[in-house]
Design an enzyme around this catalytic site. Structure first.
Site: not given
Length: 245
Positions: A153-155, A157
């Site tokens: 999820a971070y990647a 974003s």
């Protein structure tokens, strides 16, 4: 009022590990700086006092990066103090890790708000206000290429940050403003080090050909390059990771 020959930088997330290093590095290059904070005014004031004690010029500006009115006010305050803005460095971001299958969707929304919406709102203000010859510098991550588990999820974003950065660079045609993003690899900030034991850190250090984890100062050097001499680098993602990806 700072004279018009002084270059001015607004740095979001300037109280974080990388943000503070970027602030200090740009001050050494002669920039007046607006030190942005989201919630910790005391740390921002501390950074401002450190800059002033060293003979530099700085103010603190606060607000949620995803709040259009708050960010407009931060830009207004910077322009009122220093006469304009030449460089925007958007280091503000959050990282919440989980396998995709078990991610709390509230965490997804939080990262979406700060990392995507926040970058968009601040970039929009910068696109309207940065002076000719200036630079907009966003922040991605080398994890978009490394595919570490739990970083999905971070990647995602940060992949969105890369997309808007590349598009904005083309939209700024004719304004003599560069738009790039820095994509750090593993970097020894409190955010990154939290929850990792020494064995995990040693493995990450060994993955890079330079055989160490990056420092905030390493990343600040890349930002200073894009903020200053790198006028022919535009619409790029600069991977600052020691060769890990």
């Amino acid at each position: 009022m700072t004279d018009t020959t002084t270059r001015v930088a607004l740095i979001t997330g300037a109280t974080g590990g990388i943000g503070r290093a970027v602030t200090d590095r740009l001050v050494r290059d002669g920039f007046a700086v607006a030190v942005h904070y989201a919630g910790n005014k005391a740390k921002a004031d501390e950074a401002v006092e450190a800059v002033r004690a060293a003979g530099g010029k700085a103010i603190a500006v606060g607000g949620d990066v995803a709040d259009e009115e708050a960010m407009a006010a931060a830009f207004d305050a910077t322009e009122a103090e220093f006469g304009g803005i030449d460089v925007l460095v958007n280091t503000a971001g959050i990282m919440l890790l989980s396998p995709i299958a078990t991610l709390n969707l509230d965490d997804l929304d939080r990262m979406h708000r700060t990392n995507i919406c926040g970058t968009f709102v601040v970039s929009q203000q910068a696109a309207r206000r940065i002076r000719r010859g200036g630079a907009i510098i966003n922040f991605s991550t080398s994890v978009t290429r490394l595919q570490f588990p739990a970083y999905g999820a971070y990647a995602a974003s940060k992949g969105a940050v890369e997309a808007m950065t590349l598009v904005l660079a083309r939209e700024m045609r004719g304004k003599d403003i560069t738009v790039n993003a820095v994509a750090p690899g593993p970097t020894a900030t409190p955010l990154f080090l939290e929850g990792k034991d020494q064995a995990a850190l040693d493995n990450l250090a060994e993955a890079a050909p330079l055989e160490r984890i990056g420092t905030p100062e390493d990343i600040a050097e890349a930002v200073a390059f894009l903020a200053g001499p790198a006028r022919w680098i535009n619409g790029q993602i600069l991977f600052a990771n020691g060769g890990i990806a």
